[in-house]
Design a protein around this motif. Structure first.
Motif, PDB file in Angstrom:
ATOM      1  N   UNK A   1      -4.924 -26.643  11.578  1.00 61.71           N
ATOM      2  CA  UNK A   1      -4.480 -28.118  12.071  1.00 61.71           C
ATOM      3  C   UNK A   1      -5.107 -28.874  10.897  1.00 61.71           C
ATOM      4  N   UNK A   2      -4.107 -29.731  10.582  1.00 59.30           N
ATOM      5  CA  UNK A   2      -4.719 -30.803   9.698  1.00 59.30           C
ATOM      6  C   UNK A   2      -5.454 -32.079  10.331  1.00 59.30           C
ATOM      7  N   UNK A   3      -6.654 -32.239   9.814  1.00 61.63           N
ATOM      8  CA  UNK A   3      -7.444 -33.204  10.393  1.00 61.63           C
ATOM      9  C   UNK A   3      -6.912 -34.597   9.254  1.00 61.63           C
ATOM     10  N   UNK A   4      -7.324 -35.853  10.306  1.00 61.71           N
ATOM     11  CA  UNK A   4      -6.821 -36.970   9.575  1.00 61.71           C
ATOM     12  C   UNK A   4      -8.242 -37.600   9.676  1.00 61.71           C
ATOM     13  N   UNK A   5      -8.654 -38.150   8.385  1.00 59.95           N
ATOM     14  CA  UNK A   5      -9.666 -38.943   8.041  1.00 59.95           C
ATOM     15  C   UNK A   5      -9.440 -40.347   7.612  1.00 59.95           C
ATOM     16  N   UNK A   6      -9.867 -41.310   8.170  1.00 60.76           N
ATOM     17  CA  UNK A   6      -9.860 -42.612   7.888  1.00 60.76           C
ATOM     18  C   UNK A   6     -11.230 -43.064   7.029  1.00 60.76           C
ATOM     19  N   UNK A   7     -10.984 -43.310   5.578  1.00 62.96           N
ATOM     20  CA  UNK A   7     -12.140 -43.813   4.893  1.00 62.96           C
ATOM     21  C   UNK A   7     -12.113 -45.328   4.682  1.00 62.96           C
ATOM     22  N   UNK A   8     -13.401 -45.855   4.779  1.00 62.14           N
ATOM     23  CA  UNK A   8     -13.702 -47.275   4.630  1.00 62.14           C
ATOM     24  C   UNK A   8     -14.356 -47.572   3.059  1.00 62.14           C
ATOM     25  N   UNK A  56      -3.265 -46.461   1.139  1.00 59.10           N
ATOM     26  CA  UNK A  56      -4.196 -47.237   1.110  1.00 59.10           C
ATOM     27  C   UNK A  56      -3.878 -48.737   1.852  1.00 59.10           C
ATOM     28  N   UNK A  57      -4.780 -49.152   2.556  1.00 59.22           N
ATOM     29  CA  UNK A  57      -4.564 -50.590   3.172  1.00 59.22           C
ATOM     30  C   UNK A  57      -5.410 -51.410   2.814  1.00 59.22           C
ATOM     31  N   UNK A  58      -5.395 -52.621   2.265  1.00 60.75           N
ATOM     32  CA  UNK A  58      -6.043 -53.523   1.654  1.00 60.75           C
ATOM     33  C   UNK A  58      -6.116 -54.602   2.617  1.00 60.75           C
ATOM     34  N   UNK A  77      -4.753 -54.141  11.215  1.00 55.87           N
ATOM     35  CA  UNK A  77      -5.924 -53.468  11.724  1.00 55.87           C
ATOM     36  C   UNK A  77      -5.539 -53.003  13.020  1.00 55.87           C
ATOM     37  N   UNK A  78      -4.785 -53.700  14.036  1.00 55.94           N
ATOM     38  CA  UNK A  78      -4.090 -53.200  15.240  1.00 55.94           C
ATOM     39  C   UNK A  78      -3.258 -51.996  14.904  1.00 55.94           C
ATOM     40  N   UNK A  79      -2.566 -51.991  13.868  1.00 54.13           N
ATOM     41  CA  UNK A  79      -1.532 -50.869  13.397  1.00 54.13           C
ATOM     42  C   UNK A  79      -2.491 -49.748  12.937  1.00 54.13           C
ATOM     43  N   UNK A  80      -3.426 -49.986  12.311  1.00 54.86           N
ATOM     44  CA  UNK A  80      -4.245 -48.729  11.690  1.00 54.86           C
ATOM     45  C   UNK A  80      -5.113 -48.160  12.710  1.00 54.86           C
ATOM     46  N   UNK A  81      -5.588 -49.045  13.775  1.00 48.95           N
ATOM     47  CA  UNK A  81      -6.378 -48.263  14.863  1.00 48.95           C
ATOM     48  C   UNK A  81      -5.586 -47.651  15.571  1.00 48.95           C
ATOM     49  N   UNK A 100     -16.819 -51.658  12.398  1.00 49.78           N
ATOM     50  CA  UNK A 100     -16.891 -52.524  13.650  1.00 49.78           C
ATOM     51  C   UNK A 100     -15.276 -52.781  13.963  1.00 49.78           C
ATOM     52  N   UNK A 101     -14.574 -53.122  12.960  1.00 46.70           N
ATOM     53  CA  UNK A 101     -13.397 -53.262  13.161  1.00 46.70           C
ATOM     54  C   UNK A 101     -12.244 -52.068  13.193  1.00 46.70           C
ATOM     55  N   UNK A 102     -12.439 -51.358  12.288  1.00 46.52           N
ATOM     56  CA  UNK A 102     -11.611 -50.010  12.537  1.00 46.52           C
ATOM     57  C   UNK A 102     -11.823 -48.843  13.199  1.00 46.52           C
ATOM     58  N   UNK A 103     -13.134 -48.830  13.754  1.00 42.79           N
ATOM     59  CA  UNK A 103     -13.267 -47.433  14.627  1.00 42.79           C
ATOM     60  C   UNK A 103     -13.015 -47.831  16.067  1.00 42.79           C
ATOM     61  N   UNK A 104     -12.365 -46.830  16.565  1.00 43.24           N
ATOM     62  CA  UNK A 104     -12.033 -47.002  18.001  1.00 43.24           C
ATOM     63  C   UNK A 104     -13.312 -46.270  18.795  1.00 43.24           C
ATOM     64  N   UNK A 105     -13.701 -46.783  19.935  1.00 42.28           N
ATOM     65  CA  UNK A 105     -14.712 -46.387  20.660  1.00 42.28           C
ATOM     66  C   UNK A 105     -14.740 -44.542  20.896  1.00 42.28           C
ATOM     67  N   UNK A 106     -15.639 -44.079  20.546  1.00 43.73           N
ATOM     68  CA  UNK A 106     -15.705 -42.480  20.905  1.00 43.73           C
ATOM     69  C   UNK A 106     -15.289 -41.717  19.524  1.00 43.73           C
TER      70      UNK A 106
END
Length: 127
Positions: A1-8, A56-58, A77-81, A100-106
């Motif tokens: 299973x492929x993992x999805x990683x959001x880089x900041x 990439x999202x700027x 940000x809403x779309x990305x989250x 703080x803006x991009x990561x969902x709780x948990x």
């Protein structure tokens, strides 16, 4: 299973932290085991290099947090989250505001602290 990683990353400038991240994303792409997405606070000279390796999202395309730019950033940000993600990788401690803006709780977060003790204490602050 492929993992999805959001880089900041704070910006795509030609600095040690950005060059490290570009190399790391290139290596991950070569492994073929992950899907990656990069959220940049601002553009920079390496932006096209990053776009060759990952999506990439700027957040602030003009590089300044004006009221107009922040208003445009809110739906981005809403779309990305809303996208599925298994991990957030914050490339430096200076990405705390993006975190703080991009990561969902948990959501698991991996923070790669590249700044030295002086920068953490006197430039970024211990908060």
């Amino acid at each position: 299973m492929t993992k999805r990683i959001l880089f900041l990353a704070e910006a795509a400038e030609r600095l040690g932290s950005s060059v490290f991240l570009l190399d790391f994303l290139t290596w991950l792409k070569g492994q073929g085991l992950t899907e990656t997405h990069l959220l940049l606070g601002a553009p920079g000279s390496l932006l096209n290099d990053f776009k060759e390796v990952t999506d990439v999202t700027v957040l602030l395309p003009e590089g300044h947090a004006t009221p107009q730019a922040l208003a445009k950033a809110t739906p981005v940000l809403a779309k990305l989250r809303a996208q599925p993600c298994d991990l957030v990788f914050a490339n430096t401690a200076s990405t705390a505001a993006l975190l703080d803006l991009a990561a969902r709780p948990g959501l698991p977060v991996l923070l790669h602290v590249m700044e030295g003790a002086y920068s953490l204490r006197h430039v970024l602050g211990l908060d």
